[in-house]
Design an enzyme around this catalytic site. Structure first.
Site, short mmCIF file in Angstrom:
data_model
loop_
_atom_site.label_atom_id
_atom_site.label_comp_id
_atom_site.label_asym_id
_atom_site.label_seq_id
_atom_site.Cartn_x
_atom_site.Cartn_y
_atom_site.Cartn_z
N VAL A 19 35.80 6.62 34.69
CA VAL A 19 36.27 6.10 35.98
C VAL A 19 37.08 7.16 36.73
O VAL A 19 36.89 7.36 37.94
CB VAL A 19 37.11 4.81 35.78
CG1 VAL A 19 37.54 4.25 37.13
CG2 VAL A 19 36.32 3.77 35.01
N ARG A 43 43.98 14.13 28.40
CA ARG A 43 44.42 14.71 27.12
C ARG A 43 44.04 16.17 27.01
O ARG A 43 44.83 17.02 26.65
CB ARG A 43 43.80 13.93 25.96
CG ARG A 43 44.62 12.75 25.54
CD ARG A 43 43.95 12.03 24.41
NE ARG A 43 42.56 11.67 24.74
CZ ARG A 43 41.92 10.64 24.24
NH1 ARG A 43 42.51 9.87 23.37
NH2 ARG A 43 40.68 10.37 24.59
N LYS A 104 41.98 -3.75 32.52
CA LYS A 104 42.01 -5.21 32.34
C LYS A 104 42.84 -5.62 31.12
O LYS A 104 43.51 -6.65 31.13
CB LYS A 104 40.61 -5.78 32.22
CG LYS A 104 39.70 -5.03 31.27
CD LYS A 104 38.46 -4.57 31.99
CE LYS A 104 37.72 -3.55 31.15
NZ LYS A 104 36.50 -3.09 31.79
N GLY A 133 34.20 -4.72 37.90
CA GLY A 133 33.92 -3.38 38.44
C GLY A 133 33.84 -3.31 39.94
O GLY A 133 34.84 -3.45 40.64
N GLU A 189 29.26 0.24 23.29
CA GLU A 189 30.08 1.23 22.60
C GLU A 189 29.66 1.32 21.13
O GLU A 189 29.08 0.38 20.58
CB GLU A 189 31.56 0.79 22.63
CG GLU A 189 32.12 0.54 24.00
CD GLU A 189 32.52 1.82 24.71
OE1 GLU A 189 32.81 2.82 24.03
OE2 GLU A 189 32.50 1.83 25.95
N LYS A 204 39.24 -10.26 31.57
CA LYS A 204 38.95 -10.42 33.00
C LYS A 204 39.19 -11.86 33.44
O LYS A 204 39.71 -12.11 34.54
CB LYS A 204 37.52 -10.00 33.28
CG LYS A 204 37.28 -8.52 32.99
CD LYS A 204 35.80 -8.20 32.96
CE LYS A 204 35.54 -6.78 32.53
NZ LYS A 204 34.12 -6.55 32.22
N GLY A 301 30.70 1.08 35.25
CA GLY A 301 30.09 2.35 35.62
C GLY A 301 31.02 3.12 36.54
O GLY A 301 31.87 2.55 37.22
N1 NAP Z 1 34.04 2.62 32.29
C1 NAP Z 1 33.87 1.60 33.12
O1 NAP Z 1 32.78 1.34 33.59
C2 NAP Z 1 35.05 0.74 33.49
C3 NAP Z 1 34.86 -0.33 34.38
C4 NAP Z 1 35.96 -1.09 34.77
C5 NAP Z 1 37.21 -0.79 34.27
N2 NAP Z 1 37.35 0.23 33.37
C6 NAP Z 1 38.69 0.52 32.88
O2 NAP Z 1 39.08 1.78 33.36
C7 NAP Z 1 39.93 2.42 32.43
C8 NAP Z 1 39.35 3.77 32.06
O3 NAP Z 1 38.08 3.60 31.48
P1 NAP Z 1 37.09 4.83 31.22
O4 NAP Z 1 35.78 4.21 30.87
O5 NAP Z 1 37.13 5.77 32.35
O6 NAP Z 1 37.75 5.46 29.91
P2 NAP Z 1 37.49 6.90 29.28
O7 NAP Z 1 36.19 7.45 29.75
O8 NAP Z 1 37.71 6.76 27.82
O9 NAP Z 1 38.65 7.81 29.90
C9 NAP Z 1 39.98 7.71 29.51
C10 NAP Z 1 40.69 8.92 30.03
O10 NAP Z 1 42.08 8.81 29.72
C11 NAP Z 1 42.54 10.07 29.24
N3 NAP Z 1 43.70 9.86 28.37
C12 NAP Z 1 43.76 9.25 27.17
N4 NAP Z 1 45.02 9.25 26.71
C13 NAP Z 1 45.76 9.88 27.66
C14 NAP Z 1 47.12 10.20 27.78
N5 NAP Z 1 47.98 9.88 26.82
N6 NAP Z 1 47.54 10.83 28.89
C15 NAP Z 1 46.68 11.17 29.87
N7 NAP Z 1 45.37 10.89 29.82
C16 NAP Z 1 44.92 10.25 28.72
C17 NAP Z 1 41.36 10.69 28.51
O11 NAP Z 1 41.55 12.09 28.42
P3 NAP Z 1 40.43 13.09 27.81
O12 NAP Z 1 39.27 12.99 28.75
O13 NAP Z 1 41.07 14.42 27.87
O14 NAP Z 1 40.16 12.58 26.44
C18 NAP Z 1 40.22 10.27 29.45
O15 NAP Z 1 40.08 11.21 30.48
C19 NAP Z 1 40.05 1.44 31.26
O16 NAP Z 1 41.19 0.64 31.44
C20 NAP Z 1 38.81 0.60 31.39
O17 NAP Z 1 38.97 -0.69 30.83
C21 NAP Z 1 36.32 1.00 32.98
#
Ligand code: NAP
Length: 427
Positions: A19, A43, A104, A133, A189, A204, A301
């Protein structure tokens, strides 16, 4: 810059995963003059994310970034109800900075407390991306339908489950093989429990309920069941009976409190939501004046979720303010959770029975004794000495009575597997 023109808000993004990277791309592609990307944190600084953030300051410590005086607004895209994500949001709010989050889990667990803090500090807390989303459901409930009292709200809130159930139906395959394929394609996942056990949908639903009913967020009050036990056979019987099986989140007010439940449902094939397939999400809001409103779209997404995050950013930058959960956080009602055992509805039950004389009489006796009235019964095939499926549907009955009857039926020596029960929804 001329007098009266405000400088753009300096934006910090914590988390540059799916995201976060999507938000950066959106801002670079459809950028506007209201916000400027000033800082980022993740990170691993060295990781190639396919985005250019060289112009933004890098922080190893996302919480320090949230507290930095040169940051005006914080976007939290780390994820998780605790740890860094919570720390970033709390720190930003403590400093009176508005927050946008897609998280969420965080909002379902701590939404009421965070909304209180945000309002005390006069800072916005926006979370459109946390529910469904790219579908602007929070804004629709809170603003477009603001004049309504909601009688019920429900939806398909998890794209992974909807993809699995849709593929099972279309390919007539069983749960395990479709899940394995979804994992290979990246729709599920490696650890799929959060999705397929209904927890993500429940997060949600907890948020949606609060916006719809002005109630404090109550994740623990949700009855949650996932889709692991749905079989190809149930999907086939559902079709024969005129239904499709969907994992729904549903909430409504009852005289006992707020009923919130997430579980597989038999949805009449004639309803629009039965045709929301694949990874798509949908939310139906029933308002007393607007009637039924259906929103449908991509529930996850990078791009759809970024669309919702940036819409929230634009609202904050333009100073369009609404209370976090539609009413001030201090006015959110603490409603008791309406117990699932008091839920009333119709049921589908599938039994695997030994085809012996008297077996149907024993089953119907158990139902009769609990005042469960049958609507239909199908016995498919005859195979003396072997297990055959028997499918029942009931009229409206109380969950407690249904469960007592099923316990008794499960104990019959002619019934082979635990009975499979799926609730039939009147939508
Ligand atoms: N993916 C979706 O389609 C979607 C849809 C709706 C809502 N969401 C929500 O959006 C949020 C993010 O989801 P995502 O899918 O984008 O997750 P993700 O791909 O796992 O990304 C998480 C990010 O957080 C970073 N991170 C982890 N620990 C950290 C810390 N301590 N300090 C700073 N950065 C840190 C990670 O760094 P690194 O990259 O360096 O590891 C990574 O860039 C979640 O709450 C999820 O529920 C996601």
């Amino acid at each position: 810059m001329g007098a009266g023109v405000k400088p753009p808000l300096r934006l910090a993004i914590a988390g540059l995963g799916t995201v976060g990277a999507g938000v950066v791309r959106l801002l670079q592609q459809n950028g506007n003059l209201l916000v400027v990307l000033a800082a980022v944190s993740a990170r691993d600084r060295a990781r190639d994310r396919g985005i250019d953030v060289a112009a933004a300051r890098w922080f190893d410590d996302a919480t320090a970034m949230a507290a930095d005086p040169d940051i005006d607004i914080v976007v939290e895209l780390i994820g998780g109800a605790e740890g860094s994500a919570r720390g970033v949001v709390e720190t930003a709010l403590e400093h009176g900075k508005p927050v946008v989050t897609a998280n969420k889990a965080l909002m379902a667990r701590h939404g009421t407390a965070l909304a209180l803090r945000a309002e005390e500090k006069g800072a916005g807390l926006a979370f459109e991306a946390a529910v469904a989303g790219g579908i602007p459901v929070i804004k629709t409930l809170r603003e477009g339908l603001a004049a309504n009292t909601f009688t019920r709200i429900y939806g398909i809130l998890n794209g992974t489950c909807n993809y699995i159930l849709t593929t099972m139906r279309e390919s007539r395959r069983d749960f395990a093989s479709v899940l394995a394929e979804a994992q290979k394609l990246g729709y599920a996942e490696a650890d799929p429990g959060f999705d397929i056990d209904g927890i993500d949908a429940a997060h949600k639903l907890a948020i949606l309920s609060s916006v719809a009913f002005g109630s404090a967020v109550d994740f623990d009050g949700i009855h949650v069941e996932g889709i692991r036990h749905i079989s190809a056979l149930d999907i086939e019987f559902a079709a024969d009976l005129g239904y499709r099986i969907k994992l729904l989140g549903l909430a409504r007010l009852t005289e006992r409190g707020i009923e919130q439940r997430v579980h597989p449902c038999m949805v009449p094939r004639a309803t629009p939501i039965a045709h929301v397939d694949g990874v798509f999400n949908a939310v139906v809001a029933e308002g007393d004046f607007a009637g039924r409103v259906l929103l449908q779209g991509r529930g996850a997404g990078a791009e759809p979720t970024a669309s919702a995050v940036v819409a929230d950013l634009l609202d904050i930058a333009a100073e369009r303010r609404t209370p976090t959960f539609a009413v001030p956080a201090s006015a959110l009602r603490k409603l008791p959770a309406s117990p699932m055992l008091h839920h009333e509805g119709a049921y589908y039950v599938r039994l695997m029975v030994f085809d012996r004389p008297g077996v149907i009489a024993d089953i119907t006796a158990a139902l009769r004794d609990e005042q469960v009235s049958l609507e239909s019964m199908i016995q498919r095939g005859r195979a003396p000495g072997e297990a055959v499926p028997v499918v029942l549907t009931t009229h409206i009955t109380e969950e407690a009575a249904m469960r007592r009857a099923l316990d008794r039926i499960a104990g019959l020596d002619t019934v082979l597997e635990p009975p499979r029960m799926i609730r039939i929804e009147d939508l």
